[in-house]
Design a protein around this motif. Sequence first.
Motif, PDB file in Angstrom:
ATOM      1  N   PHE A   1       0.599  -0.850  -0.416  1.00  0.00           N
ATOM      2  CA  PHE A   1       0.205  -0.103  -0.309  1.00  0.00           C
ATOM      3  C   PHE A   1       0.807   1.366  -0.186  1.00  0.00           C
ATOM      4  O   PHE A   1       0.402   2.478  -0.507  1.00  0.00           O
ATOM      5  CB  PHE A   1      -0.796  -0.085   0.640  1.00  0.00           C
ATOM      6  N   ASN A   2       2.067   0.799   0.076  1.00  0.00           N
ATOM      7  CA  ASN A   2       2.685   2.184  -0.106  1.00  0.00           C
ATOM      8  C   ASN A   2       3.592   2.675  -1.461  1.00  0.00           C
ATOM      9  O   ASN A   2       3.787   3.513  -1.882  1.00  0.00           O
ATOM     10  CB  ASN A   2       4.115   2.289   0.547  1.00  0.00           C
ATOM     11  N   LEU A   3       2.851   2.387  -2.465  1.00  0.00           N
ATOM     12  CA  LEU A   3       2.054   2.119  -4.035  1.00  0.00           C
ATOM     13  C   LEU A   3       1.817   3.314  -4.444  1.00  0.00           C
ATOM     14  O   LEU A   3       1.280   3.943  -3.933  1.00  0.00           O
ATOM     15  CB  LEU A   3       3.111   0.836  -4.502  1.00  0.00           C
ATOM     16  N   ASP A   4       1.972   4.181  -5.935  1.00  0.00           N
ATOM     17  CA  ASP A   4       1.135   5.091  -6.285  1.00  0.00           C
ATOM     18  C   ASP A   4      -0.385   3.890  -6.335  1.00  0.00           C
ATOM     19  O   ASP A   4      -0.373   2.821  -6.862  1.00  0.00           O
ATOM     20  CB  ASP A   4       1.319   5.406  -7.779  1.00  0.00           C
ATOM     21  N   VAL A   5      -1.365   4.950  -6.600  1.00  0.00           N
ATOM     22  CA  VAL A   5      -2.785   4.038  -6.887  1.00  0.00           C
ATOM     23  C   VAL A   5      -2.102   3.371  -8.241  1.00  0.00           C
ATOM     24  O   VAL A   5      -3.358   2.545  -7.744  1.00  0.00           O
ATOM     25  CB  VAL A   5      -3.474   5.715  -7.271  1.00  0.00           C
TER      26      VAL A   5
ATOM     27  N   PRO B   1       5.074  -9.135 -11.117  1.00  0.00           N
ATOM     28  CA  PRO B   1       5.442  -9.653 -11.985  1.00  0.00           C
ATOM     29  C   PRO B   1       3.431  -9.251 -12.614  1.00  0.00           C
ATOM     30  O   PRO B   1       2.666  -8.954 -13.591  1.00  0.00           O
ATOM     31  CB  PRO B   1       5.678 -10.634 -12.589  1.00  0.00           C
ATOM     32  N   LEU B   2       3.309 -10.068 -10.883  1.00  0.00           N
ATOM     33  CA  LEU B   2       1.270 -10.883 -11.186  1.00  0.00           C
ATOM     34  C   LEU B   2       0.697  -9.195 -11.507  1.00  0.00           C
ATOM     35  O   LEU B   2      -0.632  -8.940 -12.163  1.00  0.00           O
ATOM     36  CB  LEU B   2       0.835 -10.884 -10.452  1.00  0.00           C
ATOM     37  N   GLY B   3       1.215  -7.524 -11.250  1.00  0.00           N
ATOM     38  CA  GLY B   3       1.341  -6.376 -11.273  1.00  0.00           C
ATOM     39  C   GLY B   3       0.876  -5.808 -12.237  1.00  0.00           C
ATOM     40  O   GLY B   3       0.701  -4.703 -12.731  1.00  0.00           O
ATOM     41  N   GLY B   4       1.483  -6.212 -13.620  1.00  0.00           N
ATOM     42  CA  GLY B   4       2.015  -5.876 -15.038  1.00  0.00           C
ATOM     43  C   GLY B   4       0.949  -6.400 -15.939  1.00  0.00           C
ATOM     44  O   GLY B   4       0.275  -7.357 -15.763  1.00  0.00           O
TER      45      GLY B   4
ATOM     46  N   SER C   1      15.724  -0.036 -16.741  1.00  0.00           N
ATOM     47  CA  SER C   1      15.088   0.733 -17.634  1.00  0.00           C
ATOM     48  C   SER C   1      14.272  -0.538 -18.417  1.00  0.00           C
ATOM     49  O   SER C   1      12.911   0.409 -18.442  1.00  0.00           O
ATOM     50  CB  SER C   1      15.250   1.141 -19.052  1.00  0.00           C
ATOM     51  N   ALA C   2      13.899  -1.735 -17.609  1.00  0.00           N
ATOM     52  CA  ALA C   2      12.264  -2.336 -17.876  1.00  0.00           C
ATOM     53  C   ALA C   2      11.189  -1.417 -17.487  1.00  0.00           C
ATOM     54  O   ALA C   2      11.466  -0.905 -16.563  1.00  0.00           O
ATOM     55  CB  ALA C   2      12.454  -3.440 -17.227  1.00  0.00           C
ATOM     56  N   PRO C   3      10.140  -1.309 -18.478  1.00  0.00           N
ATOM     57  CA  PRO C   3       8.831  -0.657 -17.823  1.00  0.00           C
ATOM     58  C   PRO C   3       8.080  -1.220 -17.189  1.00  0.00           C
ATOM     59  O   PRO C   3       7.725  -2.899 -17.200  1.00  0.00           O
ATOM     60  CB  PRO C   3       8.104  -0.416 -19.423  1.00  0.00           C
ATOM     61  N   GLN C   4       7.667  -0.255 -16.210  1.00  0.00           N
ATOM     62  CA  GLN C   4       6.612  -0.807 -15.312  1.00  0.00           C
ATOM     63  C   GLN C   4       5.385  -1.627 -15.234  1.00  0.00           C
ATOM     64  O   GLN C   4       4.799  -2.447 -14.760  1.00  0.00           O
ATOM     65  CB  GLN C   4       7.065  -0.218 -14.739  1.00  0.00           C
ATOM     66  N   TRP C   5       4.580  -1.165 -16.893  1.00  0.00           N
ATOM     67  CA  TRP C   5       3.385  -1.770 -17.246  1.00  0.00           C
ATOM     68  C   TRP C   5       3.899  -3.103 -17.368  1.00  0.00           C
ATOM     69  O   TRP C   5       3.051  -4.343 -17.255  1.00  0.00           O
ATOM     70  CB  TRP C   5       3.473  -1.356 -18.310  1.00  0.00           C
TER      71      TRP C   5
ATOM     72  N   GLY D   1       6.954  -2.252  -7.640  1.00  0.00           N
ATOM     73  CA  GLY D   1       7.105  -2.807  -6.682  1.00  0.00           C
ATOM     74  C   GLY D   1       9.017  -2.547  -7.271  1.00  0.00           C
ATOM     75  O   GLY D   1      10.197  -2.519  -6.158  1.00  0.00           O
ATOM     76  N   GLY D   2       8.862  -1.390  -7.922  1.00  0.00           N
ATOM     77  CA  GLY D   2      11.039  -1.085  -7.427  1.00  0.00           C
ATOM     78  C   GLY D   2      11.762  -2.167  -8.226  1.00  0.00           C
ATOM     79  O   GLY D   2      12.060  -2.694  -9.157  1.00  0.00           O
TER      80      GLY D   2
END
Length: 263
Positions: free
Chosen positions: A162-166, A236-239, A221-225, A230-231
Amino acid sequence: MLIPALYGLGWMLTQPLLLVLPETTASRLSLIGTALSLVLFVVILPSWVRQRWSSRQPWRILGLRSRRQGPSSGRCLMTGLVQSVGLLTLISLPLIVGSWGRWLGELSAADALNALALCFGVGLAEELLFRGWLWGELAQFTRPRTAVVTQAVIFSLVHTRFNLDVLPMLGLLVGLTLLGLVLAVQRRLNDGSLWGCVGLHGGLVGGWFALQGGLLQISPSAPQWLIGPGGAHPNPLGGLVGIAALTVVLALQLTALAKAPRP
């Protein structure tokens, strides 16, 4: 209140260790407390199931002992492990093809042991908790479909950062909820056996650890999407790839479940 109570009791039992353990070991006290809580949970679980669920075969109803007419535990476990390899391959391929990752194939003995411990330790513990006990508890006072969805939502909330952006947080919530649903349907397809869920869940956790531990070099540089939120420690389940892959798996599972003969 069972799990918070057991967690608190495990924490209390570890506090005297502060007097005898060196500082390096004392820093891991939280992990020791969690392990004690898990042991307490496993010890009381058979009596809990017998009394609250009115079952004379607690390990069978929890899914750790396969039914005679159903698939074997070993077969379910191997199927789950193969599925986890397939999902991790789908997630890794875009990284390699898109030049955001490079296959190294190197893994130290220590990392390999850690991956195995995560696979079978976390896989078994969390599946016994969420798809075993929690799902069974919810089924006592809610409709079957409500129990399935609720356990998946709780599973997602427990694991979300829950410390991530929305938007990254929402992506992780969706991906983890899908995983909770996939694991629940997997147990239905395995005629109640929990071992397929253990293989799939544990394989994802241990496999991703192994990939990050040396098998795959991921570019910063791998895109978050693609790699997930998670930085430095992405999930990867959130991508988008992870969410799409889980959606396809869930759709295939539901189709297979609809075609399966009714008991």
